[in-house]
Write a protein that holds these residues in place. Structure first.
Motif, PDB file in Angstrom:
ATOM      1  N   GLN A  73       0.900  -1.454   0.160  1.00  0.00           N
ATOM      2  CA  GLN A  73       0.345  -0.124  -0.089  1.00  0.00           C
ATOM      3  C   GLN A  73       0.975   1.392  -0.379  1.00  0.00           C
ATOM      4  O   GLN A  73       0.668   2.272  -1.047  1.00  0.00           O
ATOM      5  N   ALA A  74       1.970   0.946   0.642  1.00  0.00           N
ATOM      6  CA  ALA A  74       2.920   1.777   0.834  1.00  0.00           C
ATOM      7  C   ALA A  74       3.705   2.260   1.278  1.00  0.00           C
ATOM      8  O   ALA A  74       4.289   0.862   2.130  1.00  0.00           O
ATOM      9  N   PRO A  75       5.799   2.611   1.662  1.00  0.00           N
ATOM     10  CA  PRO A  75       6.375   2.205   1.792  1.00  0.00           C
ATOM     11  C   PRO A  75       6.403   1.474   3.205  1.00  0.00           C
ATOM     12  O   PRO A  75       6.881   0.800   3.536  1.00  0.00           O
ATOM     13  N   SER A  76       5.300   1.939   4.020  1.00  0.00           N
ATOM     14  CA  SER A  76       5.395   1.420   5.429  1.00  0.00           C
ATOM     15  C   SER A  76       3.961   0.404   5.703  1.00  0.00           C
ATOM     16  O   SER A  76       3.548   1.107   7.076  1.00  0.00           O
ATOM     17  N   ILE A  77       3.691   0.601   4.809  1.00  0.00           N
ATOM     18  CA  ILE A  77       1.550   0.243   4.839  1.00  0.00           C
ATOM     19  C   ILE A  77       1.655  -1.011   3.713  1.00  0.00           C
ATOM     20  O   ILE A  77       1.961  -1.159   2.971  1.00  0.00           O
ATOM     21  N   GLU A 104      13.118  -2.460   7.894  1.00  0.00           N
ATOM     22  CA  GLU A 104      13.652  -1.545   6.667  1.00  0.00           C
ATOM     23  C   GLU A 104      13.769  -0.028   6.950  1.00  0.00           C
ATOM     24  O   GLU A 104      14.697   1.032   6.574  1.00  0.00           O
ATOM     25  N   ASN A 105      12.168   0.627   7.322  1.00  0.00           N
ATOM     26  CA  ASN A 105      11.644   2.023   7.366  1.00  0.00           C
ATOM     27  C   ASN A 105      11.673   2.156   9.515  1.00  0.00           C
ATOM     28  O   ASN A 105      11.499   3.347   9.797  1.00  0.00           O
ATOM     29  N   GLY A 106      11.806   1.090  10.041  1.00  0.00           N
ATOM     30  CA  GLY A 106      11.608   1.247  11.320  1.00  0.00           C
ATOM     31  C   GLY A 106      10.342   1.391  11.846  1.00  0.00           C
ATOM     32  O   GLY A 106      10.565   0.880  12.868  1.00  0.00           O
ATOM     33  N   ILE A 107       9.131   1.201  11.890  1.00  0.00           N
ATOM     34  CA  ILE A 107       8.557   1.702  11.357  1.00  0.00           C
ATOM     35  C   ILE A 107       7.586   0.987  10.381  1.00  0.00           C
ATOM     36  O   ILE A 107       7.803   1.869   9.441  1.00  0.00           O
ATOM     37  N   ALA A 108       6.289  -0.039  10.941  1.00  0.00           N
ATOM     38  CA  ALA A 108       5.505  -0.267   9.189  1.00  0.00           C
ATOM     39  C   ALA A 108       3.840  -0.376   9.884  1.00  0.00           C
ATOM     40  O   ALA A 108       4.321  -0.788  11.593  1.00  0.00           O
ATOM     41  N   ALA A 109       3.252  -1.248   9.303  1.00  0.00           N
ATOM     42  CA  ALA A 109       1.686  -1.226   9.661  1.00  0.00           C
ATOM     43  C   ALA A 109       0.833  -2.287   8.978  1.00  0.00           C
ATOM     44  O   ALA A 109       1.299  -2.071   8.006  1.00  0.00           O
TER      45      ALA A 109
ATOM     46  N   ALA B  74      16.064   6.496   9.488  1.00  0.00           N
ATOM     47  CA  ALA B  74      15.826   5.706   9.171  1.00  0.00           C
ATOM     48  C   ALA B  74      14.686   6.154   8.474  1.00  0.00           C
ATOM     49  O   ALA B  74      14.075   7.305   8.704  1.00  0.00           O
ATOM     50  N   PRO B  75      14.190   5.318   7.653  1.00  0.00           N
ATOM     51  CA  PRO B  75      12.977   6.225   6.741  1.00  0.00           C
ATOM     52  C   PRO B  75      11.734   6.535   7.275  1.00  0.00           C
ATOM     53  O   PRO B  75      10.884   7.426   6.921  1.00  0.00           O
ATOM     54  N   SER B  76      11.133   5.933   8.287  1.00  0.00           N
ATOM     55  CA  SER B  76      10.055   6.178   9.317  1.00  0.00           C
ATOM     56  C   SER B  76      10.682   6.792  10.351  1.00  0.00           C
ATOM     57  O   SER B  76       9.507   6.490  11.569  1.00  0.00           O
ATOM     58  N   ILE B  77      11.870   6.776  11.059  1.00  0.00           N
ATOM     59  CA  ILE B  77      11.848   7.340  12.108  1.00  0.00           C
ATOM     60  C   ILE B  77      13.122   8.720  12.032  1.00  0.00           C
ATOM     61  O   ILE B  77      13.837   8.880  11.232  1.00  0.00           O
ATOM     62  N   GLU B 104       5.283  10.235   2.829  1.00  0.00           N
ATOM     63  CA  GLU B 104       5.475   9.091   2.149  1.00  0.00           C
ATOM     64  C   GLU B 104       5.142   8.094   2.343  1.00  0.00           C
ATOM     65  O   GLU B 104       5.054   7.204   1.094  1.00  0.00           O
ATOM     66  N   ASN B 105       5.969   8.158   3.659  1.00  0.00           N
ATOM     67  CA  ASN B 105       5.663   6.409   4.385  1.00  0.00           C
ATOM     68  C   ASN B 105       4.143   5.675   4.620  1.00  0.00           C
ATOM     69  O   ASN B 105       4.027   4.201   4.870  1.00  0.00           O
ATOM     70  N   ILE B 107       3.354   6.047   7.793  1.00  0.00           N
ATOM     71  CA  ILE B 107       3.834   5.640   9.370  1.00  0.00           C
ATOM     72  C   ILE B 107       5.032   5.658   9.212  1.00  0.00           C
ATOM     73  O   ILE B 107       5.623   5.859   8.720  1.00  0.00           O
ATOM     74  N   ARG B 276      -2.394   7.462   2.809  1.00  0.00           N
ATOM     75  CA  ARG B 276      -1.996   6.831   2.527  1.00  0.00           C
ATOM     76  C   ARG B 276      -2.799   5.265   3.272  1.00  0.00           C
ATOM     77  O   ARG B 276      -2.026   4.727   2.162  1.00  0.00           O
TER      78      ARG B 276
END
Lengths: 335, 335
Positions: A73-77, A104-109, B74-77, B104-105, B107, B276
């Protein structure tokens, strides 16, 4: 009581679900969480749930061979469309991408949509924590619980679950309903002809009631912790409902349309990777969390889930025991 | 009582903080949150806090001209090193990158480290929700609160705050301590020579106590909601402490070393972008959230923060009123 090894318990659940018409993938995934519940001493999420799975299918309220679709859905979703099937297979399908995105991103849903849900959230949270992630999970249910100061059901039992990795140990995990008590506990009081404690529910005017019939049929259940629990229950509705484009507990109850089937809605999971927050200092800071746990257990207080982990250790040695009547009800489903 | 316009209140706070030696950036940022508290009827987070800011500086427990450093972790931190200053400027510094990453991400997390903290979390949550984000915030404080089943302080008052955007309306916001009650409320009972209700604290053996002296000096405060509140308080310690490489409430209290200064530790914020998760269907699903709010308010229950928003409307018209004694104490700091 009938004693079963964990492997026999799994085979029994799986064969019943296959016989009922579930696909092999669903039968295996659902059996795994049901046996995990039985193994950990949570009979309410154990083998007894096989009966509910079959009746939900017979009522036409679950898709027996649903193929979960994983959407980036999105880089972190990650989103998984469960396509009307039980939630377990959808969670499994989305888990690898959730972990990759969190790493990869640190946090994701992970948003699971259109699933039929009866699983305890700790089963999923534990898998994330065992893999090194800090994790949160939320899901609505059926609207049975009134907001603080109200008297009409709006919220489900709306559980919140959390996990924290503990290297070399079982993770720290909690998983609790934001309702004061499980609906099943009030049902048990009704069947036994007993009153319920104050704080569990209200009558149709919003007055405290100790009559389970009044609370279940005309009034509403209450949240734990007064207005704070009510606020948390609202949050669960919002973030595991509209935020992920899925049903609220009121909409899920309307969808069930009087049937006793499991709630149909969504679930939100959030995974955080300590290594992306802490880099080379990760182990040092995880060790500081152990100091916190020691300061709790060292004064005789318990960590949540300890009882489950103790039950698990026993079950791995001795298997599980279920009532003979339940065993026969289960066997009858194979006829 | 002395009446002040919001602008006069801001000038008063700002001039005192400048006079005490804070940099212009800190004086402005801290004054903004203090005036927001006074404006919204939260006197405990209002102008009275200026006294605490000055005494914390005099005790050498805050850096008056700290320059927050924003780190793209990080990308999301996002991480912000507050470098020993008050939290407000660090939050401001990190906010744009948090919003960009969430947009962008989907979350993103903001970890604020090494900040001196006394701000209510709703001030920050509201800014994120006003900008269209769903947001969560967590911070420990000083170890004053025992775990369920225990008797020794481990947790701070450990607030949890949440915000949800409501187009054209004030956002849905809650911000509550996971302790049963604020420490200040127990202090007020002590000064008034009154007993406290059961459920607020325990004595040194873990027995319920209604004596504020016992609870404050030898026993411990309790969490709200029994073992569930205790589990949430533990989660706040973990995710706004070790996860972000910062102090727990016990470590923060040790750092204060007997001084009455504000807690020194970290804060974790999480922002989720509904656009997103939902894409073109965002507005439709935000409208479904409004149906949920109507089902709460329509039965006479209140949403959290409504009292604050009502106080705000009054203050914008009429200004704020503070006790004459407080006004003179504040003026004295300009001498």
């Amino acid at each position: 009581m009938i004693r079963l090894t964990l492997s026999d318990a799994h085979s029994l659940a799986q064969s019943i679900l296959l016989h009922a018409g579930f696909s092999a993938a669903h039968a295996t995934a659902v059996s795994a969480t049901i046996v995990a519940g039985e193994r950990d001493g949570c009979a309410s999420h154990g083998l007894y749930r096989v009966l509910g799975c079959v009746s939900t299918l017979k009522a036409g309220k679950v898709v027996a061979d649903a193929q979960p679709e994983v959407i980036d859905q999105a880089p972190s979703i990650v989103r998984v469309d469960a396509a009307g099937g039980f939630s377990q297979l959808a969670f499994q399908a989305g888990l690898p991408m959730l972990q990759n995105k969190a790493r990869e991103n640190g946090i994701a849903a992970l948003a699971i949509n259109r699933c039929v849900h009866f699983s305890a959230l700790w089963v999923e949270i534990e898998q994330l924590a065992e893999a090194g992630f800090v994790a949160l999970a939320f899901t609505p249910s059926h609207a049975w619980v009134a907001p603080a100061g109200g008297h009409q059901p709006v919220f489900g039992t709306n559980p919140v679950a959390f996990g924290w990795p503990r290297p070399g140990k079982h993770p720290y995990v909690f998983d609790f309903a934001t309702s004061a008590i499980a609906r099943g506990d009030i049902e048990l009081h009704r069947r036994a002809g007993k009153t319920i404690p104050e704080g569990w529910g209200v009558d149709e005017q919003g007055q405290p009631s100790t009559d389970p019939n009044v609370v279940l049929d005309r009034g509403a259940m209450l949240t734990f912790g007064g207005h704070k629990g009510s606020a948390l229950a609202t949050m669960v509705e919002l973030i595991a409902g509209p935020l992920i484009g899925d049903l609220t507990s009121a909409e899920s109850l309307a969808h069930a349309d009087g049937s006793k089937s499991s709630p149909y809605h969504g679930e939100l999971l959030i995974a955080l990777d300590p290594r992306r927050f802490l880099g080379a200092a990760t182990d040092q800071h995880l060790a500081r969390a152990e100091t916190l746990f020691e300061s709790i257990e060292g004064q005789g207080a318990r960590l949540p889930s300890q009882r489950r982990f103790e039950a698990r250790a026993r079950s791995l040695e001795e298997g599980v025991q279920i009532p003979e009547a339940l065993y026969h009800d289960l066997k009858a489903l194979l006829a």
